[in-house]
Design an enzyme around this catalytic site. Structure first.
Site, PDB file in Angstrom:
ATOM      1  N   ASN A 201       0.854  -1.195   0.000  1.00  0.00           N
ATOM      2  CA  ASN A 201       0.000   0.000   0.000  1.00  0.00           C
ATOM      3  C   ASN A 201       0.884   1.237   0.000  1.00  0.00           C
ATOM      4  OD1 ASN A 201      -1.834   2.107   0.585  1.00  0.00           O
ATOM      5  ND2 ASN A 201      -3.153   0.700   1.721  1.00  0.00           N
ATOM      6  N   CYS A 206      -5.258   0.966  -1.221  1.00  0.00           N
ATOM      7  CA  CYS A 206      -5.888  -0.334  -0.977  1.00  0.00           C
ATOM      8  C   CYS A 206      -7.010  -0.594  -1.971  1.00  0.00           C
ATOM      9  CB  CYS A 206      -6.414  -0.414   0.457  1.00  0.00           C
ATOM     10  SG  CYS A 206      -7.519   0.950   0.910  1.00  0.00           S
ATOM     11  N   HIS A 453     -11.428   1.308   4.177  1.00  0.00           N
ATOM     12  CA  HIS A 453     -10.390   0.403   3.697  1.00  0.00           C
ATOM     13  C   HIS A 453     -11.026  -0.600   2.737  1.00  0.00           C
ATOM     14  CE1 HIS A 453      -6.747  -1.892   3.637  1.00  0.00           C
ATOM     15  NE2 HIS A 453      -7.309  -2.950   4.183  1.00  0.00           N
TER      16      HIS A 453
END
Length: 1117
Positions: A201, A206, A453
């Site tokens: 990342n 992500c 996320h």
């Protein structure tokens, strides 16, 4: 996230998920209050410690607490010790601050970590539905051992006995905690455990990682990428096909996680865009479009269409006449509604649901005019790989914001789109194709509308084994985790003690599926094909094998670094190449000289033989000098190695040479050259000899260069070396020259003339010193040059700064560069810029500094003469930039800074329109001045009309500005300023008349309890004593000019603290409004409730289906 909260919590609160940092906890703290004053329960003894539980804490005498912070008793969940931490008077805030704390954090072993999904609540002891509850999740560790909400709820509400949170001095707090075991992140070997590797990342990529893993695990897609034409001369950072091939190759053959920087560079992204989270659906479209374009004219042309393209037919069919309109359209993915749908099938039902066009919405058919009609969509064909984008994010027009839909939404492992006799298919569809699909990937978004996320659950071969791809980490997962747990919705948590207070608590799940990828059963063997090395171009295999070998070599060197020493050898050739080109001060940049990696135990004499082979200097002609860093921060050759030192090993010598930083050994190799330009033995050196280095300055060319070195006697004088220096410079032997010693350059340049009368010793010259010289200039001659002597030139070079200027309107585009001095003052900078721009008034130029972290302009411009020097304009915290933004104003900046600029929305009731006006007035002006100025710019209903200025926020009127209020105190950055005419009826209020607030609102039923959301333009209304609602409605309809049909759908309610109390037509309105004062009266108003009549499936622009934090995705190359 607030589950229930009247009145609505400020939106800023939702971002206040922070650890308690203002009052660090040094260890488990006493409760700081007598235990008799508080009581807490862990609802019974714990028999089996569940991974989820509720803890209730009753705090007595709460209003009398006189402590900064207060801890609950310790409770156990998931085998861990927890406690609640509150700040009764707020943690530097006017809100109650509340956190979940790891009770034994100070005694846990190094590197501990635990993950919890939890909610904190303050119970409303009168009406449970008004309980304030906020939810979040966090990975607890030594650095962040507590987490929660600094602004949990306003103290004014908490301490107000009428609100129901503080009853008889008692407050009840609850914590619902769900714990998941955390395996050791660092020791997990994804390749070993799963056979797959993850992606690193870059900061906020992500979303991209989850998409790339999904595409990589569609083998047909991977094979097509490998077959895209690339050459060995391509640069991966500038070629998307090569960068993607490189990434896929590393995912296939690497043993560790793979970096994506090469790929994002090929997109044309800078580091700022790598830290900007985008929407995965939009990235998927943009990337596929870009690849489709790159594949044109190649052997893999059409692959994207073959894999992902389907077609549907939009039709409109008239009911009473024979007319039908069909339009065929292609799609690469389908956006399915989540809100109001139970599962994928319900969404497809809704997608093809017919809409009736009738009444005012009749269809205009060619030749037939307006006709009743049916409108809908049917599918002609589906693609082999079906990508379903779930509309988890929707634009709420009423609230003017994005919201996330966390409702439960099921999706099947097998999806049959031929169900119910092909109800989704058009008459033209090929019924011989069986549209039975198997689930391949589930992309998940965890979090809220303001951030979160992304990760993916994938089964690469469509077997029963699922894998979770979460950035660098890949784990095996069971089907339940990949499917049912990603449906979203709510989860019911058990209590710590089932025998006490069994009321269930439902926990909203903020991790849910966001994109689904299905593969058609009949195409499965073609899509899930074998991809091996023969599919990879030879040059790519060679290139990547070389990269892998280099990486392995670096790893090996790093592992063996303790056995080796790096020796950096500087020679006269290096000084000649660098001085005046790459460096101007000192002698050499050691990072750009020849370096040798030598084993520490190797004898130095053996190293000299290595040098002889590489540099062609015989061992007997080599003399080495050690470098030393002086107190004035210069770095010079200090002394030659002694014969005894040369007999030592390299490792021993390194220790002697540099005890502070012994990673490297830096040497200067002195080589004497004879008349034949061949190396010869070094001259014998006595104690009186001093090694000096010489630079020559040319004021005409403004150049400085290295010309050589000399040994001089300490007792000698400069006159003795003039002939030799003239020879080095190529001057005539009797040329008159000036000498200067370069002493230091940090923080300021120090370069002093050398006194011809003094000896070198008396001038305090020593080994390694630098003398700069030039031809002597007569005074009249020197005036012809910008920098007539060495000191002035070196000061110029030291302060020289090339600044890249960009227009503030186009902050990403390079405009032009100017060479300035770091010592330039504000006026000199803007004058130089004005000359470049052709502006005759530098005071009209305004500058803005650069934010080195966001790679954007700073929010506030530089004030007129607000900084002394250019260096201050370029510094951002501890970093220095070379970028400045400029704008050319229409008035001088000093004049503008004395003015206040306000954006005022003028509401023209007669025309029912709003126009924005920018008004500039002196800061000491009043609201009355603003209104008088506005009168000259707007159309009034009559010349004597009076205006007023209102402060509007979240569709509520918060203030009427007094005419005498000074405008310098008005903030229009967050609040809307609205000006309007004062209606005549308000000017002549009777003794029993009331001026009330009237707002539009809707109910948002997405939460457990309907939540009031205001929208539209708020307004004031005069109500008369005894006036009924039906009479008031007549006046409102006339004021707003709303058609009867629309107006009949509205409901009317009295709202206090956002709680609607619906009114009947016969109700006397004035009885509800007892307060005459409109200042601060926004929490009591007459509400006009609108029903949500939005279309079931309306077109929403692509950028309105993105979370609020997203920016449009662009791939530039």
């Amino acid at each position: 996230m607030t589950v229930v909260t009247p009145p609505p919590v400020d939106p800023e609160d939702e971002e206040m998920l922070v650890p308690n940092s203002d009052f660090p906890v040094e260890g488990p703290q006493p409760m700081e209050v007598a235990t008799a004053d508080t009581a807490s329960t862990v609802e019974g003894p714990q028999v089996d410690d569940p991974p989820s539980a509720r803890f209730s804490w009753t705090i007595e005498n709460f209003s009398r607490l006189n402590v900064k912070k207060l801890y609950s008793e310790v409770f156990h969940v998931g085998g861990y010790k927890w406690r609640i931490l509150i700040f009764p008077k707020g943690n530097n805030a006017d809100h109650l601050s509340m956190y979940l704390d790891v009770a034994d954090s100070q005694s846990l072993p190094y590197g501990w970590s635990r993950y919890a999904h939890f909610s904190l609540a303050v119970l409303n002891q009168v009406h449970n539905k008004y309980t304030v509850r906020k939810d979040t999740q966090h990975q607890f560790n030594a650095r962040e051992s507590d987490w929660g909400f600094t602004s949990f709820m306003p103290l004014s509400e908490l301490y107000d006995p009428s609100r129901g949170y503080l009853m008889d001095g008692t407050v009840v707090v609850e914590a619902d905690v769900s714990v998941r075991r955390v395996t050791d992140y660092w020791s997990h070997d994804s390749k070993k455990e799963t056979g797959f590797v993850g992606l690193k990342n870059q900061g906020a990529t992500c979303y991209m990682n989850s998409l790339l893993q999904t595409l990589y695990h569609i083998p047909y897609f991977k094979k097509a990428v490998y077959h895209m034409p690339t050459t060995e001369n391509d640069n991966p950072s500038g070629s998307i096909p090569l960068a993607l091939q490189s990434l896929f190759y590393k995912l296939q053959y690497s043993d560790t996680s793979v970096a994506t920087k090469e790929l994002t560079k090929s997109f044309g992204w800078d580091s700022y865009e790598s830290f900007m989270q985008h929407d995965v659906q939009e990235l998927n479209r943009v990337l596929c479009e870009k690849l489709e374009d790159k594949m044109k004219g190649t052997v893999v042309e059409g692959t994207i269409q073959q894999l992902f393209e389907g077609h549907h037919m939009n039709y409109i069919e008239c009911i009473n006449v024979d007319y039908r309109s069909n339009r065929k359209e292609s799609f690469y993915d389908l956006q399915l509604d989540v809100k109001g749908c139970r599962d994928v099938y319900t969404s497809f039902d809704k997608y093809v649901e017919e809409e009736r066009l009738e009444g005012d919405n009749k269809y205009h058919a060619e030749k037939y005019g307006l006709q009743d009609a049916r409108k809908g969509v049917l599918f002609i064909d589906f693609p082999p790989v079906l990508q379903l984008q779930l509309k988890r994010f929707e634009y709420d027009f009423a609230r003017d914001t994005m919201v996330k839909i966390n409702d439960r939404y099921e999706f099947p492992l097998q999806l049959d789109l031929d169900r119910e006799n092909g109800k989704y298919l058009s008459p033209d569809a090929d019924r011989s194709v069986r549209n039975l699909y198997t689930l391949h990937s589930v992309l998940v978004h965890s979090g809220g509308v303001h951030g979160g996320h992304y990760y993916a659950y994938i089964r690469p071969t469509l077997s029963d084994q699922w894998f979770k791809f979460d950035d660098e980490r890949v784990t095996k997962e069971d089907p339940k985790r990949a499917l049912e747990e990603q449906y979203g919705g709510e989860e019911e948590l058990p209590h710590a003690n089932p025998g006490f207070n069994n009321s269930p608590f439902k926990f909203t799940k903020y991790s849910n599926a966001y994109m689904l990828v299905y593969i058609r059963e009949s195409d499965k063997d073609k899509i899930i094909c074998n991809v091996d090395e023969k599919d990879i171009a030879e040059h790519l295999r060679v290139r990547l094998k070389k990269e892998q070998d280099e990486k392995e070599q670096k790893r090996k060197e790093k592992a063996e670094a303790h056995l080796y020493t790096i020796i950096k050898v500087a020679r006269d050739e290096d000084l000649g190449e660098q001085i005046g080109k790459e460096i101007y001060f000192d002698l050499v940049d050691h990072d750009k000289v020849r370096s040798f990696r030598i084993q520490k135990q190797m004898a130095f004499t053996q190293f000299k033989e290595e040098v002889a082979k590489v540099l062609g200097v015989p061992v007997q002609f080599q003399r080495y000098w050690l470098w030393a860093k002086r107190q004035n921060h210069t770095y010079r050759p200090n002394r030659p190695l002694t014969p005894q030192e040369e007999l030592q090993s390299v490792g021993q010598l390194r220790e002697v040479s540099n005890k502070a930083n012994n990673a490297e050994l830096k040497l200067y190799l002195e080589v004497e050259v004879g008349l034949d330009l061949q190396p010869c033995p070094p001259t014998e050196r006595t104690k009186e000899d001093i090694l000096l280095f010489f630079k020559l300055y040319d004021p005409l060319k403004e150049e400085i260069r290295y010309v050589g070195r000399l040994f001089v006697k300490g007792s000698g004088k400069p006159l003795e070396i003039v002939t030799k220096l003239n020879e080095l410079a190529g001057f005539s032997p009797d040329e008159e020259i000036e000498l200067f010693e370069e002493i230091k350059f940090e923080p300021n340049v120090m370069c002093e003339p050398i006194d011809w009368k003094l000896t070198f010793c008396s001038s305090q010259l020593e080994d390694g010193d630098i003398i700069c010289f030039q031809k002597h200039l007569q005074r009249q001659t020197s005036e012809q040059y910008r920098f007539p002597d060495v000191p002035s030139f070196l000061k110029y070079v030291h302060n020289r700064q090339v600044v890249r200027f960009r227009s503030l309107d186009k902050p990403k585009e390079e405009d032009f560069s100017l060479e300035l001095s770091k010592q330039n003052n504000y006026d000199e900078v803007v004058q130089s810029l004005a000359r470049r721009l052709g502006s005759d008034d530098p005071s009209k130029i305004r500058l803005t500094s650069h934010n080195c972290y966001s790679q954007q302009p700073k929010p506030q411009p530089i004030k007129y003469r607000g900084v002394d020097r250019l260096t201050e304009m370029l510094v951002h915290y501890n970093q220095t930039s070379d970028i400045l933004y400029y704008e050319v104003l229409d008035i001088p900046l000093p004049e503008l800074q004395c003015l206040k600029t306000l954006k005022v929305a003028f509401y023209n009731a007669a025309k029912a329109e709003v126009n924005i006006h920018t008004i500039r007035l002196p800061k000491q002006s009043t609201v009355d001045d603003v209104l008088n100025h506005l009168k000259t710019k707007v159309e009034l209903s009559h010349p004597d009309a009076e205006l007023r200025l209102l402060e509007v926020f979240y569709h509520k009127i918060f203030k009427i500005f007094p005419p005498t209020e000074r405008i310098e105190n008005i903030n229009d950055q967050y609040w809307t300023l609205r000006a309007e005419e004062i209606p005549e009826e308000e000017k002549n209020l009777g003794p029993h008349d009331r001026l009330i607030h009237v707002y539009h609102f809707m109910k948002d039923a997405t939460q457990n309890q309907a939540h009031v959301q205001n929208f539209g333009e708020p307004f004031f209304l005069v109500i008369h004593e005894g006036e009924t609602l039906s009479e008031v409605k007549v006046r409102i309809q006339k004021k707003l000019q709303v058609p009867d049909e629309e107006f009949s759908k509205w409901k009317f309610a009295f709202l206090s603290v956002s709680r609607p109390d619906y009114l009947e037509d016969s109700d006397v309105v004035s009885i509800r409004f007892q307060r005459r004062d409109v200042y601060g009266a926004w929490e009591q108003y007459l509400g006009l409730e609108h029903t949500d009549n939005g279309p079931k499936r309306s077109y929403v622009p692509a950028n309105q289906n993105r979370p609020a934090f997203d920016k449009p995705v662009r791939i530039y190359n």
